[in-house]
Structure formats: C-alpha cells, structure tokens
Design a protein around this motif. Sequence first.
Motif, PDB file in Angstrom:
ATOM      1  N   VAL A  80       6.916  -4.055  13.586  1.00 24.09           N
ATOM      2  CA  VAL A  80       6.081  -5.140  12.927  1.00 24.09           C
ATOM      3  C   VAL A  80       5.082  -4.881  13.580  1.00 24.09           C
ATOM      4  O   VAL A  80       4.163  -5.038  12.430  1.00 24.09           O
ATOM      5  CB  VAL A  80       6.611  -6.297  12.973  1.00 24.09           C
ATOM      6  CG1 VAL A  80       6.217  -7.554  11.924  1.00 24.09           C
ATOM      7  CG2 VAL A  80       8.148  -6.425  12.231  1.00 24.09           C
ATOM      8  N   GLN A  81       5.032  -5.252  14.778  1.00 22.47           N
ATOM      9  CA  GLN A  81       3.279  -5.607  15.267  1.00 22.47           C
ATOM     10  C   GLN A  81       2.314  -4.569  14.969  1.00 22.47           C
ATOM     11  O   GLN A  81       1.425  -4.208  14.557  1.00 22.47           O
ATOM     12  CB  GLN A  81       3.701  -5.967  16.898  1.00 22.47           C
ATOM     13  CG  GLN A  81       4.046  -7.036  16.810  1.00 22.47           C
ATOM     14  CD  GLN A  81       4.281  -7.477  18.598  1.00 22.47           C
ATOM     15  OE1 GLN A  81       3.163  -7.098  19.574  1.00 22.47           O
ATOM     16  NE2 GLN A  81       5.297  -8.315  19.266  1.00 22.47           N
ATOM     17  N   GLY A  82       2.886  -3.003  15.446  1.00 29.09           N
ATOM     18  CA  GLY A  82       2.440  -1.424  15.084  1.00 29.09           C
ATOM     19  C   GLY A  82       1.677  -1.529  13.695  1.00 29.09           C
ATOM     20  O   GLY A  82       0.895  -1.794  13.775  1.00 29.09           O
ATOM     21  N   GLU A  83       3.369  -1.663  12.900  1.00 29.09           N
ATOM     22  CA  GLU A  83       2.414  -1.137  10.948  1.00 29.09           C
ATOM     23  C   GLU A  83       1.444  -2.650  11.182  1.00 29.09           C
ATOM     24  O   GLU A  83       0.520  -2.128  10.377  1.00 29.09           O
ATOM     25  CB  GLU A  83       3.841  -2.160  10.801  1.00 29.09           C
ATOM     26  CG  GLU A  83       5.002  -0.526  10.843  1.00 29.09           C
ATOM     27  CD  GLU A  83       5.964  -0.466   9.537  1.00 29.09           C
ATOM     28  OE1 GLU A  83       5.897  -1.936   8.752  1.00 29.09           O
ATOM     29  OE2 GLU A  83       6.938   0.022   9.430  1.00 29.09           O
ATOM     30  N   SER A  84       1.192  -3.787  11.451  1.00 27.40           N
ATOM     31  CA  SER A  84       0.855  -4.612  11.440  1.00 27.40           C
ATOM     32  C   SER A  84      -1.003  -4.091  11.469  1.00 27.40           C
ATOM     33  O   SER A  84      -1.839  -4.278  11.488  1.00 27.40           O
ATOM     34  CB  SER A  84       1.104  -6.136  11.902  1.00 27.40           C
ATOM     35  OG  SER A  84      -0.427  -6.709  11.002  1.00 27.40           O
ATOM     36  N   ARG A  85      -0.653  -4.049  12.773  1.00 23.16           N
ATOM     37  CA  ARG A  85      -1.717  -2.898  13.423  1.00 23.16           C
ATOM     38  C   ARG A  85      -2.548  -2.173  13.035  1.00 23.16           C
ATOM     39  O   ARG A  85      -3.824  -2.070  12.337  1.00 23.16           O
ATOM     40  CB  ARG A  85      -1.889  -2.592  15.147  1.00 23.16           C
ATOM     41  CG  ARG A  85      -2.879  -2.724  15.606  1.00 23.16           C
ATOM     42  CD  ARG A  85      -2.567  -1.790  17.197  1.00 23.16           C
ATOM     43  NE  ARG A  85      -2.064  -2.894  17.704  1.00 23.16           N
ATOM     44  CZ  ARG A  85      -1.392  -2.598  19.137  1.00 23.16           C
ATOM     45  NH1 ARG A  85      -2.215  -1.710  20.147  1.00 23.16           N
ATOM     46  NH2 ARG A  85      -0.890  -3.973  19.609  1.00 23.16           N
ATOM     47  N   LEU A 142      -6.136   1.453   8.885  1.00 26.22           N
ATOM     48  CA  LEU A 142      -6.424   1.304   7.387  1.00 26.22           C
ATOM     49  C   LEU A 142      -7.518   0.929   6.849  1.00 26.22           C
ATOM     50  O   LEU A 142      -8.356   1.505   6.052  1.00 26.22           O
ATOM     51  CB  LEU A 142      -5.270   2.441   7.054  1.00 26.22           C
ATOM     52  CG  LEU A 142      -4.232   2.770   7.371  1.00 26.22           C
ATOM     53  CD1 LEU A 142      -2.904   2.901   7.330  1.00 26.22           C
ATOM     54  CD2 LEU A 142      -4.684   4.319   7.895  1.00 26.22           C
ATOM     55  N   ASP A 143      -7.409   0.033   6.411  1.00 24.57           N
ATOM     56  CA  ASP A 143      -8.112  -1.072   5.811  1.00 24.57           C
ATOM     57  C   ASP A 143      -9.947  -1.098   6.314  1.00 24.57           C
ATOM     58  O   ASP A 143     -10.482  -0.939   5.140  1.00 24.57           O
ATOM     59  CB  ASP A 143      -7.523  -2.623   5.778  1.00 24.57           C
ATOM     60  CG  ASP A 143      -6.649  -2.997   5.086  1.00 24.57           C
ATOM     61  OD1 ASP A 143      -5.928  -2.370   3.926  1.00 24.57           O
ATOM     62  OD2 ASP A 143      -5.731  -3.491   5.134  1.00 24.57           O
ATOM     63  N   LEU A 144     -10.039  -1.502   7.689  1.00 21.66           N
ATOM     64  CA  LEU A 144     -10.942  -0.776   7.834  1.00 21.66           C
ATOM     65  C   LEU A 144     -11.762   0.457   7.714  1.00 21.66           C
ATOM     66  O   LEU A 144     -13.187   0.592   7.271  1.00 21.66           O
ATOM     67  CB  LEU A 144     -11.085  -1.162   9.989  1.00 21.66           C
ATOM     68  CG  LEU A 144     -11.211  -2.696   9.552  1.00 21.66           C
ATOM     69  CD1 LEU A 144     -10.245  -2.545  11.614  1.00 21.66           C
ATOM     70  CD2 LEU A 144     -12.192  -3.920   9.707  1.00 21.66           C
ATOM     71  N   ALA A 145     -10.529   1.102   8.024  1.00 20.03           N
ATOM     72  CA  ALA A 145     -11.328   2.670   7.724  1.00 20.03           C
ATOM     73  C   ALA A 145     -11.724   2.977   5.644  1.00 20.03           C
ATOM     74  O   ALA A 145     -12.399   3.912   5.982  1.00 20.03           O
ATOM     75  CB  ALA A 145     -10.705   3.841   7.982  1.00 20.03           C
ATOM     76  N   ARG A 146     -10.584   2.095   5.132  1.00 21.35           N
ATOM     77  CA  ARG A 146     -10.756   2.179   3.992  1.00 21.35           C
ATOM     78  C   ARG A 146     -12.768   1.706   3.741  1.00 21.35           C
ATOM     79  O   ARG A 146     -13.414   1.370   2.352  1.00 21.35           O
ATOM     80  CB  ARG A 146      -9.844   1.770   3.017  1.00 21.35           C
ATOM     81  CG  ARG A 146      -8.704   2.429   2.727  1.00 21.35           C
ATOM     82  CD  ARG A 146      -8.042   1.688   2.248  1.00 21.35           C
ATOM     83  NE  ARG A 146      -6.678   2.479   2.047  1.00 21.35           N
ATOM     84  CZ  ARG A 146      -5.561   1.837   2.509  1.00 21.35           C
ATOM     85  NH1 ARG A 146      -5.371   0.978   3.623  1.00 21.35           N
ATOM     86  NH2 ARG A 146      -4.448   2.910   3.040  1.00 21.35           N
ATOM     87  N   ALA A 147     -12.880   0.876   4.536  1.00 22.17           N
ATOM     88  CA  ALA A 147     -14.062   0.301   4.060  1.00 22.17           C
ATOM     89  C   ALA A 147     -15.499   0.901   4.556  1.00 22.17           C
ATOM     90  O   ALA A 147     -15.966   0.662   3.919  1.00 22.17           O
ATOM     91  CB  ALA A 147     -13.910  -1.601   5.088  1.00 22.17           C
ATOM     92  N   ARG A 148     -15.275   1.329   5.983  1.00 23.75           N
ATOM     93  CA  ARG A 148     -16.186   2.430   5.449  1.00 23.75           C
ATOM     94  C   ARG A 148     -16.428   3.779   4.758  1.00 23.75           C
ATOM     95  O   ARG A 148     -17.466   4.041   4.463  1.00 23.75           O
ATOM     96  CB  ARG A 148     -15.851   2.989   7.352  1.00 23.75           C
ATOM     97  CG  ARG A 148     -15.921   2.294   8.171  1.00 23.75           C
ATOM     98  CD  ARG A 148     -16.484   2.601   9.549  1.00 23.75           C
ATOM     99  NE  ARG A 148     -14.629   3.643  10.045  1.00 23.75           N
ATOM    100  CZ  ARG A 148     -13.208   3.021  10.614  1.00 23.75           C
ATOM    101  NH1 ARG A 148     -13.884   1.640  11.306  1.00 23.75           N
ATOM    102  NH2 ARG A 148     -12.119   3.215  10.515  1.00 23.75           N
ATOM    103  N   ILE A 149     -14.949   3.707   4.078  1.00 20.96           N
ATOM    104  CA  ILE A 149     -15.673   4.721   3.617  1.00 20.96           C
ATOM    105  C   ILE A 149     -16.362   4.397   1.928  1.00 20.96           C
ATOM    106  O   ILE A 149     -17.179   4.866   1.900  1.00 20.96           O
ATOM    107  CB  ILE A 149     -13.972   5.503   2.872  1.00 20.96           C
ATOM    108  CG1 ILE A 149     -13.322   6.425   3.966  1.00 20.96           C
ATOM    109  CG2 ILE A 149     -13.709   6.349   2.042  1.00 20.96           C
ATOM    110  CD1 ILE A 149     -12.250   6.605   3.974  1.00 20.96           C
ATOM    111  N   ALA A 150     -15.657   3.217   1.892  1.00 24.75           N
ATOM    112  CA  ALA A 150     -15.964   2.320   0.827  1.00 24.75           C
ATOM    113  C   ALA A 150     -17.643   2.239   1.012  1.00 24.75           C
ATOM    114  O   ALA A 150     -18.465   2.368  -0.431  1.00 24.75           O
ATOM    115  CB  ALA A 150     -15.565   1.376   0.181  1.00 24.75           C
ATOM    116  N   ALA A 151     -18.390   1.947   2.070  1.00 24.70           N
ATOM    117  CA  ALA A 151     -19.487   1.511   2.066  1.00 24.70           C
ATOM    118  C   ALA A 151     -19.730   2.695   2.154  1.00 24.70           C
ATOM    119  O   ALA A 151     -21.749   2.976   1.650  1.00 24.70           O
ATOM    120  CB  ALA A 151     -19.739   1.141   3.612  1.00 24.70           C
TER     121      ALA A 151
END
Length: 206
Positions: A180-185, A190-199
């Motif tokens: 659970v901890q690993g999936e949360s991290r 992944l969300d941060l990587a998507r934010a960079r792609i979107a930027a």
Amino acid sequence: LGAVRAPRSRASGLRPVRVRLTGDFFPSITDGDAGQRLLEWLEGRGAAVEPSAVIEWVLHHAHLHMATCGRLHRFAARTRALFRRYALAAGLARPDLDDPAELARLADRWYSSELRGGSGHHEVGLFLATDRAHRADLVISIKPFASITSSSISDAVIHALARSARTGFAAIETTGDAEVQGESRLDLALDLARARIAAVSAPRRV
C-alpha cells in the motif's frame, strides 16, 4: 463502454508516462512477486514501462572485470552489436544498449565505479543517461528491504540528483507489508510526471 475507466494519462489526452525500471538485479527484471508485480501495476495505471534487461547486467559485470580480463572488451562489443541486430529485426524502438563505460563515466563524479555494493555506479549512471536523453519521465528503483548499499545510492545520491533533473525518481523496497505504501508513493510520482508532461505540452502564450 462509457462505464470503462480509462487510465488517467489517456483519459486526460496526454501521452503515457514513460517509466524506466532499475535497481537490484532480480526484482528489477522480474514481473512477479519478487518485484511486487510492479510492471503490471504501472501498466494498469497507463504508464509505458521499460523494464531492466538481463543483458544490461551481463554487460555491467563484464565492464567491472575488464581490467583483469582483456577478452571481455571484445565480448561486450560483440554482444551489443548482436543485440542491436536482433532488436532492429524485431522492430524495437530502442535497439541500442547503454554503454557501461559511458554509464561509469557519467556516474564517476557522484559514485565511483571502484565501489562495490548493490547496483553500484550502474544505477547512478543509468539515471543520468536517461535524464540526458529524456528517455523517460520517471525512473523507478526497486530493491529488497534493508539493502543498505543499494539504498544509499537511491535515497541519497540519486535523490539529490533528481532535484535538478527533468526526469522524476522514486525508490521502492520490496517487503510483504509495503504494498500500500509503495503504490501510494508511485501514484504520487506518476501524477508529478503527468504534471511535467502537461506543462511541456501546454500551448505557450504569445
């Protein structure tokens, strides 16, 4: 079909997050319990995953012993040439393997190739080479729990390098109670990587 839940990156219209796996040998090449089924989980989140290849570790260890066995130079060169030939025939998008000598050169300032333990300088060099070529949006290092030598690389050296890199980085330890901890991290990474792609994809205002 309206009830089907699409992976986040596709649902948002962005390209998939490109993820490259590294870390300790066995968990990083195993899409099973040893690697916490990480590849399957990431692909289920819409990521395009590039796992570690066994041949990369063969070349890494050949490079470590080249000083004492000159024939390994020819072995490494022929192995890389054969891999490229068959990769091109198979239609792989990236037919070239990383050069272990170049990875050692890139990592030398941060982690000497003379040091042994865990994946050593290979992991540091691979992260730097991946960031330089923008080969992935996120590098994930997977390793056994309490691997002190390996953790010192990912939790200290690469963690510091990632602060000024375009490529994101996350380290995951394989333990029975860490799923659970690993999936949360990783969801956060992944969300941060998507934010960079979107930027990068966003249209610039004139």
